[in-house]
Design a protein around this motif. Structure first.
Motif, short mmCIF file in Angstrom:
data_model
loop_
_atom_site.label_atom_id
_atom_site.label_comp_id
_atom_site.label_asym_id
_atom_site.label_seq_id
_atom_site.Cartn_x
_atom_site.Cartn_y
_atom_site.Cartn_z
N THR A 54 0.81 -1.21 0.00
CA THR A 54 0.00 0.00 0.00
C THR A 54 0.85 1.26 0.00
OG1 THR A 54 -0.11 -0.12 2.42
CG2 THR A 54 -1.91 -1.13 1.18
N GLY A 55 2.17 1.11 0.07
CA GLY A 55 3.05 2.26 0.06
C GLY A 55 3.35 2.70 -1.36
N ARG A 56 4.58 3.14 -1.58
CA ARG A 56 4.95 3.67 -2.89
C ARG A 56 5.08 2.57 -3.94
NH1 ARG A 56 9.74 8.07 -3.99
NH2 ARG A 56 9.37 8.31 -6.21
N TRP A 57 5.46 1.35 -3.51
CA TRP A 57 5.72 0.27 -4.45
C TRP A 57 4.66 -0.83 -4.33
CZ3 TRP A 57 9.05 2.05 -7.72
CH2 TRP A 57 10.01 2.98 -7.28
N ARG A 58 4.30 -1.38 -5.46
CA ARG A 58 3.27 -2.42 -5.50
C ARG A 58 3.87 -3.80 -5.24
NH1 ARG A 58 1.10 -1.27 -11.44
NH2 ARG A 58 3.36 -1.36 -11.74
N MET A 59 3.07 -4.66 -4.63
CA MET A 59 3.42 -6.08 -4.51
C MET A 59 2.73 -6.82 -5.64
SD MET A 59 5.58 -6.86 -2.17
CE MET A 59 5.29 -8.63 -2.07
N LEU A 60 3.47 -7.69 -6.31
CA LEU A 60 2.95 -8.41 -7.46
C LEU A 60 2.89 -9.90 -7.16
CD1 LEU A 60 5.05 -6.60 -10.20
CD2 LEU A 60 2.81 -5.95 -9.31
N ARG A 61 2.06 -10.60 -7.91
CA ARG A 61 1.92 -12.05 -7.76
C ARG A 61 1.93 -12.70 -9.12
NH1 ARG A 61 -2.18 -16.05 -7.44
NH2 ARG A 61 -1.72 -17.66 -5.86
N CYS A 62 2.73 -13.75 -9.25
CA CYS A 62 2.76 -14.51 -10.50
C CYS A 62 1.75 -15.65 -10.40
CB CYS A 62 4.16 -15.07 -10.76
SG CYS A 62 4.25 -16.15 -12.21
N ARG A 63 0.80 -15.70 -11.31
CA ARG A 63 -0.21 -16.75 -11.27
C ARG A 63 0.31 -18.08 -11.78
NH1 ARG A 63 -5.79 -14.55 -13.70
NH2 ARG A 63 -4.49 -13.93 -15.46
#
Length: 213
Positions: A54-63
């Motif tokens: 939720t900060g400056r950088w996004r967390m991503l997920r590989c499906r």
């Protein structure tokens, strides 16, 4: 190979209000070496991890491999405590040929910090060059060289000292596309036959083995 995931043709909500340092999800890929889709773009497998980042950088997920990672991981910003804007300033100064000390003074950073970041940027740039610069069409090539020294000048090096083998005179051997001035190949080393052969071989590999005029 067809994708196992159906990428949407619409712009993702995760791509709204991106900063200049962020890229759309379609331009990102999984970075895990054991993932079947590692390094492959526009497959629809990289999605935003809701509830995290939720900060400056996004967390991503590989499906594909179901693993999560920060969008900064795998970039020159990963593990860097410098503000991203200062990293950009340092990169721009170094790209323009400013020295380490001058860059540190202009951006207000330490000399060691600029040196470490310059090394990290260089490694990332080389990896990107190796990935993208393939099957280049070159009508006319120019091979050139540029002198520099590492650690100390050659006259101060001891031939009997193993540590001095990588110090002293070093040359940038380049192969340049005459029309665009694009540097196709770059090899750093002594001014000898081995380095020259490595430069020519690298150029041939990146141009599909086609000899220049």
């Amino acid at each position: 190979m067809p994708s196992r995931h159906a990428p949407s043709t619409k712009r993702s909500r995760a791509d709204d209000a991106l900063s200049s340092l962020q890229r759309p999800l379609s331009e990102l890929c999984c970075i895990h070496p054991d993932c079947a889709d590692q390094g492959r773009y526009e497959l629809g497998n990289v999605v935003l991890r809701r509830g995290k980042g939720t900060g400056r950088w996004r967390m991503l997920r590989c499906r594909t491999c179901r693993r999560e990672f920060s969008e900064r991981k795998g970039t020159a910003l990963w593990h860097s405590r410098m503000p991203p804007e200062k990293v950009i300033d340092i990169a721009q100064h170094l790209a323009e040929g400013c020295g380490i000390r001058k860059t540190a003074r202009l951006v207000g950073a330490s000399k060691d910090g600029v040196t470490k970041l310059g090394l990290r940027l260089g490694l990332h740039a080389r990896a990107l060059h190796d990935t993208r610069v393939r099957d280049v069409k070159v009508n006319e090539a120019q091979f050139d060289e540029k002198w520099a020294f590492v650690g100390k000048k050659q006259k101060h090096c001891d031939p009997a000292a193993p540590a001095d083998a990588e110090r002293g005179d070093q040359w940038d051997h380049t192969a340049i596309d005459v029309e665009s001035r694009f540097v196709v190949s770059l090899k750093v080393g002594k001014r000898d036959r081995e380095t020259l052969k490595a430069t020519v071989a690298d150029f041939a590999e990146r141009t599909g083995g086609a000899p220049p005029r």
